[in-house]
Write an enzyme that holds these catalytic residues in place. Structure first.
Site, PDB file in Angstrom:
ATOM      1  N   TYR A 137     -41.500 -34.075 -26.133  1.00 18.35           N
ATOM      2  CA  TYR A 137     -40.656 -33.682 -27.273  1.00 18.35           C
ATOM      3  C   TYR A 137     -39.656 -34.735 -27.713  1.00 18.35           C
ATOM      4  O   TYR A 137     -38.831 -34.467 -28.573  1.00 18.35           O
ATOM      5  CB  TYR A 137     -39.891 -32.391 -26.913  1.00 18.35           C
ATOM      6  CG  TYR A 137     -40.747 -31.155 -27.025  1.00 18.35           C
ATOM      7  CD1 TYR A 137     -41.895 -31.019 -26.250  1.00 18.35           C
ATOM      8  CD2 TYR A 137     -40.410 -30.123 -27.889  1.00 18.35           C
ATOM      9  CE1 TYR A 137     -42.679 -29.890 -26.338  1.00 18.35           C
ATOM     10  CE2 TYR A 137     -41.192 -28.984 -27.978  1.00 18.35           C
ATOM     11  CZ  TYR A 137     -42.327 -28.881 -27.205  1.00 18.35           C
ATOM     12  OH  TYR A 137     -43.098 -27.757 -27.298  1.00 18.35           O
ATOM     13  N   LYS A 189     -49.265 -30.580 -14.452  1.00 16.05           N
ATOM     14  CA  LYS A 189     -50.698 -30.838 -14.637  1.00 16.05           C
ATOM     15  C   LYS A 189     -50.980 -32.217 -14.051  1.00 16.05           C
ATOM     16  O   LYS A 189     -51.595 -33.079 -14.675  1.00 16.05           O
ATOM     17  CB  LYS A 189     -51.039 -30.750 -16.140  1.00 16.05           C
ATOM     18  CG  LYS A 189     -52.507 -30.770 -16.471  1.00 16.05           C
ATOM     19  CD  LYS A 189     -53.290 -29.551 -15.998  1.00 16.05           C
ATOM     20  CE  LYS A 189     -54.779 -29.788 -16.158  1.00 16.05           C
ATOM     21  NZ  LYS A 189     -55.597 -28.715 -15.567  1.00 16.05           N
ATOM     22  N   ASP A 221     -52.539 -24.529 -16.238  1.00 15.83           N
ATOM     23  CA  ASP A 221     -53.604 -23.604 -16.661  1.00 15.83           C
ATOM     24  C   ASP A 221     -53.697 -22.438 -15.686  1.00 15.83           C
ATOM     25  O   ASP A 221     -53.759 -21.269 -16.082  1.00 15.83           O
ATOM     26  CB  ASP A 221     -54.953 -24.341 -16.813  1.00 15.83           C
ATOM     27  CG  ASP A 221     -55.240 -25.351 -15.705  1.00 15.83           C
ATOM     28  OD1 ASP A 221     -54.376 -25.549 -14.819  1.00 15.83           O
ATOM     29  OD2 ASP A 221     -56.345 -25.935 -15.715  1.00 15.83           O
ATOM     30  N   ASP A 245     -42.338 -24.625 -23.031  1.00 17.89           N
ATOM     31  CA  ASP A 245     -42.400 -23.997 -24.349  1.00 17.89           C
ATOM     32  C   ASP A 245     -43.538 -22.979 -24.381  1.00 17.89           C
ATOM     33  O   ASP A 245     -43.377 -21.845 -24.845  1.00 17.89           O
ATOM     34  CB  ASP A 245     -42.613 -25.096 -25.407  1.00 17.89           C
ATOM     35  CG  ASP A 245     -42.569 -24.564 -26.823  1.00 17.89           C
ATOM     36  OD1 ASP A 245     -41.959 -23.503 -27.038  1.00 17.89           O
ATOM     37  OD2 ASP A 245     -43.158 -25.213 -27.707  1.00 17.89           O
ATOM     38  N   ASP A 249     -43.509 -18.397 -23.980  1.00 18.01           N
ATOM     39  CA  ASP A 249     -44.009 -17.427 -24.971  1.00 18.01           C
ATOM     40  C   ASP A 249     -44.926 -16.427 -24.278  1.00 18.01           C
ATOM     41  O   ASP A 249     -44.863 -15.220 -24.530  1.00 18.01           O
ATOM     42  CB  ASP A 249     -44.769 -18.126 -26.110  1.00 18.01           C
ATOM     43  CG  ASP A 249     -43.859 -18.503 -27.281  1.00 18.01           C
ATOM     44  OD1 ASP A 249     -42.647 -18.719 -27.055  1.00 18.01           O
ATOM     45  OD2 ASP A 249     -44.353 -18.591 -28.422  1.00 18.01           O
TER      46      ASP A 249
HETATM   47  C1  IPM Z   1     -38.652 -22.926 -28.680  1.00 24.91           C
HETATM   48  C2  IPM Z   1     -39.233 -23.262 -30.013  1.00 24.91           C
HETATM   49  C3  IPM Z   1     -38.891 -24.698 -30.344  1.00 24.91           C
HETATM   50  C4  IPM Z   1     -39.529 -25.564 -29.277  1.00 24.91           C
HETATM   51  C5  IPM Z   1     -39.309 -25.154 -31.734  1.00 24.91           C
HETATM   52  C6  IPM Z   1     -38.672 -24.330 -32.810  1.00 24.91           C
HETATM   53  C7  IPM Z   1     -39.002 -26.634 -31.940  1.00 24.91           C
HETATM   54  O1  IPM Z   1     -40.592 -23.030 -30.012  1.00 24.91           O
HETATM   55  O2  IPM Z   1     -37.424 -22.980 -28.526  1.00 24.91           O
HETATM   56  O3  IPM Z   1     -39.401 -22.600 -27.769  1.00 24.91           O
HETATM   57  O4  IPM Z   1     -40.714 -25.880 -29.379  1.00 24.91           O
HETATM   58  O5  IPM Z   1     -38.847 -25.915 -28.342  1.00 24.91           O
HETATM   59 MG    MG Z   2     -41.289 -22.093 -28.262  1.00 25.13          MG
END
Ligand code: IPM
Ligand code: MG
Length: 355
Positions: A137, A189, A221, A245, A249
């Site tokens: 990033y 990984k 994975d 990241d 999710d």
């Molecule tokens: C998060 C989001 C951000 C990231 C985006 C909005 C840049 O997905 O905070 O997880 O990828 O870090």
């Molecule tokens: Mg995110």
């Protein structure tokens, strides 16, 4: 009376709506637990950028450095160039304020919120530590022969010994403080991304300083698979920026979805940033249907960080109680009118004050 000094960026899409609920709860918590909140509200986000071409001006950026914390609703607008506002606001704060830890608790408060069969709150309670300033990033990318048939695109992942070590150390400290399974899992990984060997070695070295904490390892994975199959195996996990990241999710879904998951971007001891992990969900904006629970949980984390631990815990247990009693019918879009959720939480907090 102690005071916390915060900056608030409502942002884009549903950001302002959920932030309004979060701020209701923050004010109620301040009244009940006896502290003051000083608030500076910033208009930044895509709308502001379209109007003014300003993303995060230097003067405001200097100002936020002096705050205790920053609260962010959500950022992102499909009409803006991809990544421009995200990098100009969220990533700018993460990198330039050196918010090296992205703390993402994944905790299930009620079995009905979990999409996994047969898993309940005792099975889903983990803390993901996402390294927040390095990895894929850092923005080190480029193209050559752009637009040609032989175009090449590259992006460099960057890991420093210092960056890796401080994330790993934070994870071990967190496992000790949580005092649950006392286990830290390294998610990487290293079998394919050989640069992750730095993580492997650093993890082993830091672990020696924590003989009371068990260690575990999963390639990313496999980690995705285990998080779904056996979430109860996880206590604290530490991972790279990109993997963090993604797996958070996935983790958010285990606890009920993006409508409940919150995060803290921390530099311990310095100004830190708190936000729901969801995005701006433009299609739901302005309809009073978004769940503000994640935004409210981000307030809980902010208070915990800024020393108002009792208030932070009270917000968390209020949300847990509302969910398990069924009064809060869920954390999905449309489960409740957005503006009623903050009121429900405020009423509960005030009831605590009344006894
Ligand atoms: C998060 C989001 C951000 C990231 C985006 C909005 C840049 O997905 O905070 O997880 O990828 O870090
Ligand atoms: Mg995110």
């Amino acid at each position: 009376m102690s005071e916390i000094n915060i900056g608030v960026i409502g942002g884009d899409g549903i950001g302002p709506e959920v932030t309004a609920e979060a701020m209701k709860v923050l004010d109620a918590a301040a009244a009940v637990y006896g502290f003051k909140v000083r608030r500076t509200v910033y208009p930044f986000g895509s709308e502001h950028y379209f109007k003014t071409e300003e993303i995060f001006p230097d003067a405001a950026f200097e100002e936020v450095k002096g705050l205790d914390a920053i609260y962010l609703g959500a950022i992102g607008d499909p009409r803006a160039p991809v990544g421009l506002i995200e990098y100009g606001i969220i990533a700018k704060m993460r990198f330039e304020l050196d918010l090296y830890i992205n703390l993402r608790p994944i905790k299930l408060y009620d079995e009905r919120l979990c999409p996994l069969k047969g898993k309940g709150p005792e099975d889903v309670d983990m803390l993901i530590i996402r390294e927040n300033t390095e990895g894929a990033y850092t923005g080190m990318h480029g193209f050559c022969h752009k637009g040609q048939a032989d175009e090449v695109a590259t992006q460099t992942m960057v890991y420093t010994r210092m960056g890796v070590e401080r994330a790993i150390r934070f994870a071990f400290d967190a496992a000790r403080e949580r005092n649950k399974k006392k286990t830290v899992t390294l998610i990487d990984k290293a079998n394919a991304v050989r640069a992750h060997d730095l993580w492997t070695r650093t993890f082993a070295r830091v672990a020696e300083e924590y003989p009371d904490i068990k260690t575990d390892h999963a390639y990313v994975d496999a980690a995705c698979m285990w998080m779904v199959k056996n979430p109860e195996w996880f206590d604290v996990a530490v991972t790279t920026n990109l993997f963090g990241d993604i797996v958070t999710d996935l983790g958010a879904m285990l606890q009920g979805g993006m409508g409940i998951a919150a995060s803290g971007n921390l530099h311990p001891g310095r100004v830190s940033l708190f936000e729901p992990i969801h995005g701006s969900a433009p299609k739901h904006a302005g309809k009073n249907v978004a769940s503000p629970v994640a935004a409210i949980m981000a307030v809980s984390m902010l208070l915990d960080y800024t020393g108002q631990k009792e208030a932070g815990r009270a917000i968390e247990s209020t949300i847990a109680g509302l969910l398990s009693s069924g009064r809060l019918k869920g954390v999905g879009t449309g489960a409740h009118p957005t503006n009623e959720v903050g009121d429900m939480v405020v009423a509960e907090l005030e009831a605590i004050a009344a006894v």
